[in-house]
Write an enzyme that holds these catalytic residues in place. Sequence first.
Site, mmCIF file in Angstrom:
data_model
loop_
_atom_site.group_PDB
_atom_site.id
_atom_site.type_symbol
_atom_site.label_atom_id
_atom_site.label_comp_id
_atom_site.label_asym_id
_atom_site.label_seq_id
_atom_site.Cartn_x
_atom_site.Cartn_y
_atom_site.Cartn_z
ATOM 1 N N LEU A 134 50.244 24.096 32.425
ATOM 2 C CA LEU A 134 49.890 23.502 33.708
ATOM 3 C C LEU A 134 48.689 24.259 34.246
ATOM 4 O O LEU A 134 48.561 25.470 34.041
ATOM 5 C CB LEU A 134 51.057 23.611 34.707
ATOM 6 C CG LEU A 134 52.337 22.841 34.386
ATOM 7 C CD1 LEU A 134 53.413 23.167 35.416
ATOM 8 C CD2 LEU A 134 52.083 21.339 34.355
ATOM 9 N N ASP A 135 47.797 23.560 34.953
ATOM 10 C CA ASP A 135 46.655 24.228 35.563
ATOM 11 C C ASP A 135 47.134 25.302 36.536
ATOM 12 O O ASP A 135 48.254 25.232 37.055
ATOM 13 C CB ASP A 135 45.782 23.215 36.302
ATOM 14 C CG ASP A 135 45.234 22.132 35.390
ATOM 15 O OD1 ASP A 135 45.053 22.408 34.192
ATOM 16 O OD2 ASP A 135 45.009 21.007 35.873
ATOM 17 N N LYS A 136 46.263 26.258 36.813
ATOM 18 C CA LYS A 136 46.616 27.395 37.678
ATOM 19 C C LYS A 136 47.285 26.961 38.981
ATOM 20 O O LYS A 136 48.302 27.526 39.392
ATOM 21 C CB LYS A 136 45.351 28.206 37.985
ATOM 22 C CG LYS A 136 45.584 29.380 38.934
ATOM 23 C CD LYS A 136 44.268 30.055 39.297
ATOM 24 C CE LYS A 136 44.481 31.127 40.344
ATOM 25 N NZ LYS A 136 43.202 31.724 40.804
#
Length: 305
Positions: free
Chosen positions: A135-137
């Site tokens: 997942l993105d940051k």
Amino acid sequence: MEITLQVEQGKLRLDVWLAQKIPDLSRSRLQNLIEQGNLRLNGKICTDKKTKVQQGDLLYLFIPPVEPLNLQPEEIPLDVLYEDEQLIIINKPAGLVVHPAPGHEKGTLVNALLSHCSNLAGIGGVQRPGIVHRLDKDTTGALVIAKTDYAHQHLQAQLKAKTARREYLGVVYGVPKTGSGTINLPIGRHPIERKKMAVVPLEKGGRVAITHWEIRERLGNYTLIHFRLETGRTHQIRVHSTAMGHPIVGDPVYSSGRSIGVNLDGQVLHAWKLTLEHPLSGAIIEAIAPLPETFTKLLSVLRSR
């Protein structure tokens, strides 16, 4: 390791052709190998990934051993949704980077997992132990990590076969004209801004990307949308939402940065539900990640307007 390949049919980009012939390596990994001088085309080093291969061309690709990162376990609290001896599913908070990279060697999810799971190091390769997807940051929500090599391969195969379901909730600017739909637009690296992704034609290196969406709630000039991923490209929902004309609220990269009157941690996008088959028992696991406080607060504010 060295791989020898001969081109049977030509006219494809070098990186595209290699990605078709060596599916075990991602295109980005192959591009890095080319740019670092690890490929010889007809006996000469070729560093241009856009070179068109021709019928009869002979390629030698050298794959150097991966240098393991010196990963240190760190006691970072984890919100565990499910755990057994094969896998763990966590509810990732905003701001937590999944795995170490230049600039983020510490304080990542992998560092936390190495502390939480004593036998994780080396699963699926040392660099990203146990990581099946990411997942993105600043994207929150359900993320599965394998604890054994068998579980790692099994879970990755489920994602590839599309038997694992990844469902997201997100708030977008504006209101789509229809109640549901499917976005089928290939995604690749942005041609100019290299840290961004973009809709890129397949013939120019884009990869197939499919997102299904359905309106959950209309909130004035905003909309709560339920997304279901059929593929898992980097920034897929964020890029597709923007292409649809309705970027994710709070997205620092793909939206216009309009103020909404609520302090946000990043894009309002949450991996809400993860459904997969247990690698050993075959039982269906459905993990639901509660919405983060900033998400629920935003919904309350928009509903009250």
